[in-house]
Every structure is written in C-alpha cells, then in structure tokens.
Design a protein around this motif. Structure first.
Motif, PDB file in Angstrom:
ATOM      1  N   ASP A 295      -6.364  -5.906  93.550  1.00  0.00           N
ATOM      2  CA  ASP A 295      -7.397  -6.817  93.064  1.00  0.00           C
ATOM      3  C   ASP A 295      -8.497  -7.060  94.092  1.00  0.00           C
ATOM      4  N   GLY A 296      -8.449  -6.329  95.218  1.00  0.00           N
ATOM      5  CA  GLY A 296      -9.495  -6.466  96.221  1.00  0.00           C
ATOM      6  C   GLY A 296      -9.370  -7.718  97.056  1.00  0.00           C
ATOM      7  N   GLU A 297      -8.148  -8.071  97.422  1.00  0.00           N
ATOM      8  CA  GLU A 297      -7.926  -9.246  98.264  1.00  0.00           C
ATOM      9  C   GLU A 297      -7.036  -8.878  99.441  1.00  0.00           C
ATOM     10  N   VAL A 298      -7.174  -9.627 100.515  1.00  0.00           N
ATOM     11  CA  VAL A 298      -6.265  -9.541 101.650  1.00  0.00           C
ATOM     12  C   VAL A 298      -5.465 -10.833 101.694  1.00  0.00           C
ATOM     13  N   VAL A 299      -4.142 -10.699 101.692  1.00  0.00           N
ATOM     14  CA  VAL A 299      -3.251 -11.864 101.734  1.00  0.00           C
ATOM     15  C   VAL A 299      -2.500 -11.825 103.058  1.00  0.00           C
ATOM     16  N   LEU A 300      -2.544 -12.925 103.803  1.00  0.00           N
ATOM     17  CA  LEU A 300      -1.971 -12.992 105.136  1.00  0.00           C
ATOM     18  C   LEU A 300      -0.765 -13.916 105.134  1.00  0.00           C
ATOM     19  N   TRP A 301       0.344 -13.435 105.747  1.00  0.00           N
ATOM     20  CA  TRP A 301       1.575 -14.227 105.846  1.00  0.00           C
ATOM     21  C   TRP A 301       1.974 -14.403 107.298  1.00  0.00           C
TER      22      TRP A 301
END
Length: 326
Positions: free
Chosen positions: A256-262
């Motif tokens: 979806d064109g996102e960067v998710v950071l954990w």
C-alpha cells in the motif's frame, strides 16, 4: 561503482515539505527538517548496499562476485585486494563484512566462508550436521547472514526450500555453535501455507537474542532457551522488511506504499510513514522495493532505483533520489 558521496539537501519550512530530489551534486547543509544529525557517509554506504554492493563500514573495501570467485577490491582506486574461490558459481550467495573490518562472511550452499583480512585466509565453516538430510534430498543452505555490531557473533539463516528456515549462531571468539529448533508455524495472511521468507536478521546482547525480519512480521530467537517469539506487524501485505544491526527497529515496506516501523522488544509499533508516489514521467519509474538501515540505525532508506530516506528518531522524510547509486 558509485563515485563520491551522494549528498542530501535538506530544506525546512513551516509546513510539511516535499522531499528534496537528490541528483548526486547537491551540497550537504545543516538539516532543518529533521532534528537528527546529517547522514554523511552512513547514508552513502547504506545506499550502495541497497544497490547490491557489500562494503566495509569504513568504505575502504567492497566485495563482488566474478563467476565462482569472490573478489575484494579497494574502493579508493578499484585495485584488487584479494580473491578466493567459492566453487558455487550461480548459487544463491549472501555476504556481510564484520563492523570491525576484520572478516567477510560468504554464505554458500554447504558452508559459510569466513575470510580474515588480517591473514588473507578464507576458512570454511561447514553447516551443522544436524540440519542435513539423507543424500539425494534437497539440503538446507546458508541464506541471509549478519555479524553482530561488536563483530563477536555471526547469525546465519539455514534456508530450506521445503520448510521455514532454522538459524545458526556462531561465536567467533569461543567457536561455540547453536542451531535453532524449527520455528513455529507462521501463517502469512496474504499467502497461507507458504514458506516464510526472511529479508534480514541480526544478533545482539552478546548472542542472547536474534531478531529475524520477514514477510508481514518478525521472529525473536532466544538461543539459550531454544525459544521463538513470532510477532505479526499487522500492516497487510509487505514487499520487504529490514532490521537494523542493533535490533532497535524492524521496518516493513507494504504494498500500500507505507513504511511501518516496530520496536522488537518489547514489541510495539512506533512509526507509520507514507511513501511518496513516483512523479509522473520519472525515469526509472520504479517504486521502492527494498529497505536498508544505516549502520548506526539512525536513518532508513527505501530504494534502490528511486528512493527515499527518513530520520528514524523523529520519523521525518528528509530526502529522495533517482538512480541506483551503484
């Protein structure tokens, strides 16, 4: 070979700015968009790794494949420093330099070659016997591998085309080896029943914890307890993921064109960033497909051909570029 440091031009304003386009000729100025220090050579090295160029942390040496040879060259003048044969032309091969610059690890189908820069001697570390199958059956081989930040340990994915990978931890000082049990059954929601593929891994805490990033989640392996913890990112379908060498963050690039950071421990989502769309008519017209942290973990890059860089501490998009940088 990428020539010179790719620079960042960081421009601040009172509203959320569009990322500055980086063409390789910009001057570095003090950042005003982000409160983090400017990337400097850490950004340059990470961008070159995105383009497929393993480098020492000081940028002095690069490793490349030439047939079934690994060739180590000086980045200053391109002269060959040394080479050694792998006997595995066309095989899946991964490489990593130790942060202290002493070793180059090369993952082969049946072993890991540990090349020592102080002696120019390559040593083959044979994959553990306990993961081998009877003759004639597909054998696990060395997949992704990575040194710890203190260069004392090497973590290796034991890639298996039949099942999820097991993992191998090697202590470079004591020569102690630990092989993981089979990981838990990992259900990837977007593709149930398939093998869980690893994008990157790292070992921290003196070999007491290995963090493994893959599709739609990450594993935490505690070698001394022979246990795994599986943590889905709850971010939908992912293209790629990465974990920084200090295991402070795991990042996912979604379809979806996102960067998710954990933060992997204790696990919690700490960032959710939108990837800017490629400009109409841009060449190459390729959205980012890979992630790479800088060695210090302070910057996250998405690329390689058309890319962006974020400051990890404050989640600001601070620049973009075109061209592979290799």
């Amino acid at each position: 070979m990428f020539a010179g440091l790719v620079s960042l031009l960081l421009v601040g304003c009172t509203t959320e700015p569009e990322p500055t386009r980086l063409d390789g000729n910009d001057q570095i100025v003090e950042p005003t968009v982000s409160s983090a220090a400017r990337p400097g050579p850490e950004f340059d090295l990470a961008r070159r790794r995105l383009a497929g160029a393993p480098l020492t942390r000081d940028g002095k040496y690069q490793a490349r494949l030439a047939g079934d040879w690994v060739v180590v060259v000086s980045t200053a003048d391109g002269a060959e420093f040394d080479r050694f044969a792998t006997g595995a032309e066309g095989a899946r091969i991964s490489m990593d330099f130790s942060p202290d610059g002493r070793y180059l690890a090369v993952g082969l189908p049946d072993s890991v070659v540990l090349y020592d820069f102080t002696t120019k001697a390559p040593t083959a570390l044979i994959l553990p016997e306990e993961v081998r199958r009877p003759a004639g059956e597909p054998q696990p081989g060395a997949g992704k591998l990575r040194f710890s930040a203190d260069s004392g340990h090497l973590a290796v994915e034991l890639f298996d085309e039949r099942a999820n990978s097991r993992y191998w931890l090697y202590d470079l000082v004591s020569r102690r080896e630990i092989v993981s049990p089979l990981p838990p059954s990992i259900e990837v929601p977007s593709d149930p029943g398939v093998i869980w593929y690893v994008s990157g891994l790292t070992v921290v805490d003196g070999g007491k914890r290995v963090v493994i990033a893959g599709r739609e989640g990450f594993l935490v392996w505690i070698p001394d307890e022979r246990t795994f913890q599986w943590r889905p990112c709850a971010c939908g379908n992912t293209l790629s993921s990465a974990v920084d060498r200090q295991a402070r963050h795991v990042a996912f690039l979604t379809l979806d064109g996102e960067v998710v950071l954990w933060d992997p421990g204790p696990p919690q989502e700490v960032g959710h960033w939108k990837v800017p769309a490629v400009d109409p008519g841009a060449k190459p017209a390729v959205d980012p497909a890979e992630l790479e942290f800088t060695e210090d973990g302070g910057w996250l890059l998405a690329g390689p051909e058309y890319g962006h860089v974020w400051s990890v501490p404050d989640g600001k998009l601070v620049g973009s570029w075109q061209g592979s940088g290799s």
